[in-house]
Design an enzyme around this catalytic site. Structure first.
Site, PDB file in Angstrom:
ATOM      1  N   GLU A  44     -26.580   2.484  -7.181  1.00  0.00           N
ATOM      2  CA  GLU A  44     -27.245   1.525  -7.826  1.00  0.00           C
ATOM      3  C   GLU A  44     -28.358   1.487  -7.672  1.00  0.00           C
ATOM      4  O   GLU A  44     -29.152   1.384  -6.901  1.00  0.00           O
ATOM      5  CB  GLU A  44     -26.620   0.438  -6.746  1.00  0.00           C
ATOM      6  CG  GLU A  44     -25.367  -0.182  -7.027  1.00  0.00           C
ATOM      7  CD  GLU A  44     -24.710  -0.985  -6.047  1.00  0.00           C
ATOM      8  OE1 GLU A  44     -23.748  -1.624  -5.458  1.00  0.00           O
ATOM      9  OE2 GLU A  44     -25.260  -0.789  -4.530  1.00  0.00           O
ATOM     10  N   GLU A  95     -17.282  -1.417 -10.040  1.00  0.00           N
ATOM     11  CA  GLU A  95     -16.989  -1.073  -8.488  1.00  0.00           C
ATOM     12  C   GLU A  95     -16.852  -3.371  -8.311  1.00  0.00           C
ATOM     13  O   GLU A  95     -17.680  -4.184  -9.772  1.00  0.00           O
ATOM     14  CB  GLU A  95     -18.235  -1.109  -7.171  1.00  0.00           C
ATOM     15  CG  GLU A  95     -18.522   0.198  -7.183  1.00  0.00           C
ATOM     16  CD  GLU A  95     -19.487  -0.167  -6.194  1.00  0.00           C
ATOM     17  OE1 GLU A  95     -19.575  -0.931  -5.285  1.00  0.00           O
ATOM     18  OE2 GLU A  95     -20.651   1.286  -6.448  1.00  0.00           O
TER      19      GLU A  95
END
Length: 664
Positions: free
Chosen positions: A149, A304
């Protein structure tokens, strides 16, 4: 990835359980029972892999990989650069970030490091290369996951110098930069590149060209760091594919700048289900899936998602029964070749100890969540042949990150409630309610593959987009542009001579004024027996050849055009002058789809259904999902479209997914 069927699994952190080997053994048995065939390892493992500088402990990771491989569970191996160990920050404080207010961070958090720092790059490169040498050819490893991320920015002296060099390379001379940024405003001209600093709340923030270029630099510097990590992996001998996991509607980076560095797009999906009507959240989520798929125009990975509730949203609400499977299969419907969770086993302590997981603190498999995870795994096995198939779209939306950066920094006409993403969603919703597949483009891409292209609020023009639009329409395409488009150039300098810049003849009009409405203000567009509500913006245009299809009802500009159409060459250019309600886009998109013969998944789609298609050389696959509150009738010719999975008797029930296929 040389893996048959869909990837099913998620983030796994066995380093948290090394003192309990019986748990690790049990986890593998649970994974197999849930049909999990993949885990992502190493995401935040640096302090265990290298507890002291130059002291490496890799044997635990090798042992776990061996066990996973024996049990036919593959690995996506992450580089550990998303969170540095304490020794690194203590010995080399330059690696810690400096904020925009020029304060230096203490150790902690995740992305709290400087991508420019030579020391940080050296240490990251060294451990990445070692992991590649050790595990790059391990039979369990199928892909590399670079960092995690990626986000944030650093304003340290190293980054200031790098930014100055970036600007010098772009502009060559300081005079060219001053002209491009209009620095004579407020008498802020620079004499040399060394005087320039990044934007700061304590300093310069009113030069929009500076702000825009800083955001571009942050993207380029982050992309360069990704390239650095990838080079270290390659230097270690591994040629496996690489990915980075992107985030929902993230404005800190221009994700289009990463697609040439990676082999597959992946992203992390955490909707706030049950906060609004489920179909509203489902539409928003579908948009993000389609955006990610569009980056490389091929299947992506859902890297995710949460099996139940997160721990970090303002209210972390449980997914209602059936939604886990529906949300997972929605990603597949919109082009994902995986369903992956954060996390496989719930952590005992620290920040995400209450974040949902496949295996919770109780540790048993007799839970509702584990049962639904298993059912989702079974559904993916039933649909295995769809993996690798693609999505074809005849309609596209220009959704350019750099234009959005500039528009949201522009200081006018509405500094609160610009409504850009709501406008994008209304266009997308109008198309998706018809079952029309949609691609998202930035201005650097080609338009010629599409029949209809929409450009909602394309404030900034760059990459020769004027000529692309002109050619697209002249060659027979249908282009739909809205108010507040073609206003500034790539440096956020206002165009002179009229807007939309370079396209006034294509649209047959000129924008003269833009009225920003207060939140309580309402106008309407009327014509063709219809009336549509208008809020937020009314563009007052002077036509020069364009046909008026709708006109304003109220205010001093009552009777002015609110929707126009102009024939240019072989094509048509529509201009939407105002911020219309969703009903307008529903009707307008239906009209265009019918006129242009767009391929639709179904003739009629009931409210609450999400319908999407994928296809391979032999079959077309049709996904029908119900996010409405009640069962919905959806008649299908089952001899042509044969049901593959899901309960289907002419009706699709709440949270049910029915997948059909037909031979091409």
């Amino acid at each position: 990835m040389n893996q048959s069927g869909f990837i099913y699994g998620g983030d796994y952190n066995p380093e948290q359980w090394l003192a309990m080997p019986e748990i690790l053994e049990q986890d593998i048995e649970y994974m197999k029972e849930a049909h999990i065939n993949e885990v992502t390892l190493g995401v935040f493992s640096w302090s265990v892999l290298e507890p002291e500088e130059g002291v490496y402990h890799l044997e635990w990771l090798e042992k776990i990989m061996d066990q996973l491989y024996k049990n036919e569970i593959s690995v996506i191996l992450s580089t550990p650069s998303a969170a540095r160990p304490k020794w690194l920050a203590d010995k080399y404080p330059e690696v810690l970030r400096v904020n925009a207010d020029r304060t230096k961070n203490l150790f902690g958090g995740r992305h709290n490091h400087c991508y420019t720092s030579p020391v940080y790059r050296e240490k990251v490169g060294k451990i990445d290369r070692l992991l590649s040498e050790k595990f790059g050819k391990h039979p369990a490893v199928k892909m590399w996951h670079i960092s995690n991320e990626l986000s944030g920015e650093c304003h340290c002296p190293l980054c200031q110098k790098a930014f100055q060099g970036w600007l010098k390379k772009k502009y060559q001379t300081i005079d060219a930069l001053n002209m491009s940024w209009n620095t004579t405003f407020w008498s802020h001209s620079y004499q040399n590149f060394e005087q320039i600093e990044s934007p700061s709340p304590k300093g310069e923030m009113g030069l929009h060209g500076l702000n825009l270029d800083w955001k571009r630099f942050v993207t380029d510097q982050t992309a360069d760091f990704v390239a650095w990590e990838k080079a270290a992996i390659r230097a270690g001998g591994s040629e496996l594919p690489v990915t980075i996991n992107m985030m929902y509607d993230f404005q800190g980076l221009n994700y289009h700048k990463f697609k040439d560095l990676i082999d597959v797009v992946s992203w992390d999906n955490y909707p706030t289900w049950h906060k609004e009507a489920e179909e509203v959240t489902a539409l928003d989520t579908a948009l993000q899936h389609d955006f990610m798929r569009s980056l490389m125009k091929k299947p992506f990975l859902l890297m995710e998602s949460c099996p139940t509730s997160t721990n970090w949203q303002s209210v972390s609400k449980l997914k209602r029964p059936g939604l886990l499977k529906a949300a997972s299969l929605q990603a597949v419907a919109h082009g994902s070749d995986s369903v992956q969770y954060f996390q496989i086993r719930q952590s005992r302590g620290a920040s995400e100890k209450f974040h949902g997981a496949v295996i919770d603190h109780y540790g048993g498999k007799d839970t509702r969540v584990f049962r639904e995870v298993t059912e989702t795994g079974e559904a993916l096995l039933d649909l295995a042949q769809i993996a690798g198939s693609t999505t074809k779209a005849q309609a596209a939306i220009l959704h350019d990150c750099e234009s959005r950066w500039a528009m949201e920094d522009a200081q006018g006409p509405r500094n609160m409630g610009l409504q850009y993403m709501n406008t994008v969603k209304k266009v997308y919703g109008g198309l998706r309610k018809l079952g029309v597949n949609v691609d998202f483009l930035d201005m650097e891409e080609n338009l010629s593959d599409y029949r209809i292209v929409f450009a909602p609020m394309l404030y900034l023009f760059r990459a020769g987009i004027e000529e692309k639009i002109r050619k697209f329409v002249a060659d027979g395409g249908t282009f739909v542009m809205t108010y507040w488009s073609g206003v500034v150039d790539e440096n956020d300098l206002c165009f002179l001579g009229g807007t939309p810049h370079g396209l006034m003849d294509v649209f047959g009009l000129r924008s003269t004024e833009l009225d920003a409405l207060y939140d309580q203000d309402v106008n309407a567009g009327v014509g063709e027996g219809k009336t549509y509500e208008i809020r937020n913006f009314c563009d007052l245009v002077k036509t020069n050849g364009a046909e008026t299809l709708l006109a304003y009802r109220d205010d001093f500009y009552a009777g002015y055009p609110a929707l126009t159409k102009n024939v240019f060459g072989e094509g048509e250019a529509y201009y939407v002058c105002a911020d219309f309600e969703q009903a307008f886009y529903d009707d307008f998109c239906r009209k265009l789809a019918e006129e242009k013969g767009l391929e639709r998944a179904a003739a009629e789609i009931p409210e609450g259904l999400d319908v999407a298609t994928r296809e391979d050389e032999k079959y077309k696959y049709l996904f029908v999902q119900n996010y409405g509150a009640e069962p919905a009738a959806f008649p299908m010719d089952t001899e042509t479209y044969q049901p593959m999975t899901g309960e289907y008797d002419g009706v699709v029930r709440r949270f049910e997914t029915v997948v059909f296929r037909k031979e091409k």
